[in-house]
Design a protein around this motif. Sequence first.
Motif, PDB file in Angstrom:
ATOM      1  N   THR A  11       0.826  -1.211   0.000  1.00 44.56           N
ATOM      2  CA  THR A  11       0.000   0.000   0.000  1.00 44.56           C
ATOM      3  C   THR A  11       0.858   1.259   0.000  1.00 44.56           C
ATOM      4  N   HIS A  12       2.010   1.182   0.656  1.00 43.32           N
ATOM      5  CA  HIS A  12       2.855   2.373   0.801  1.00 43.32           C
ATOM      6  C   HIS A  12       4.086   2.340  -0.099  1.00 43.32           C
ATOM      7  N   ALA A  13       3.956   1.689  -1.243  1.00 44.42           N
ATOM      8  CA  ALA A  13       5.054   1.658  -2.218  1.00 44.42           C
ATOM      9  C   ALA A  13       5.349   3.073  -2.707  1.00 44.42           C
ATOM     10  N   GLY A  14       6.590   3.305  -3.081  1.00 39.72           N
ATOM     11  CA  GLY A  14       7.004   4.625  -3.550  1.00 39.72           C
ATOM     12  C   GLY A  14       6.505   4.924  -4.946  1.00 39.72           C
ATOM     13  N   ALA A  15       6.540   6.196  -5.306  1.00 37.55           N
ATOM     14  CA  ALA A  15       6.028   6.641  -6.606  1.00 37.55           C
ATOM     15  C   ALA A  15       6.737   5.955  -7.767  1.00 37.55           C
TER      16      ALA A  15
END
Length: 200
Positions: free
Chosen positions: A93-97
């Motif tokens: 869910t919190h993967a980088g751009a």
Amino acid sequence: MMHFFCSEDLQIPLGLSKAFPDIQLLDLAPAANVSSATSIVWFHLRPGQTVAQQMQTLKQKMPSAYFVGMSDLPNDMEALAVFSLMAKGYCNTHAGAEVLLNIAGVIQQGGVWIGESLMQKLLGMPPAPPQLEVVAETWSGVLTGRETEVAKAIAVGASNKQIATQMGITERTVKAHVGAVLDKLKLKNRLQLALLVKDR
């Protein structure tokens, strides 16, 4: 290509906002209008519901969209459940751009984004022994009705707790069924079981 984020309890994660500044929250209300343009729907996987239940609603709302499951605690079984329902990707869910842009690029080119951990397990899985090939053709015929029900639930990513609730039995009984299923089908783990069940 348009991007949507779907979650009951999260605002759009920072990585998605940075990668796709025009991303919109997806409103699942029946009356809500959604663009018919080709889209990627990034959906937050929720505990307490199977992946199949969550994706059914999304597919009814946007049947032609590409779907990417996003998990707070990614794991191989959940990933397998996501892909068995024809999603195009699965990530944190919190993967980088940068990662999210790569995922979108792969999907736009017609590919599927599979995490490195799951890919290694799938590639490293030894070929099935001859007796398993026979079992694979009629795997459910080897199992009792209850065991078949448990096997199918595992294939869509249900946890032991979810299976126990669904079937009205204890988690201990579910574990016993899982052990019996793996033993009868000569499988090592739930991942192999899910692969066998979903392909039949």
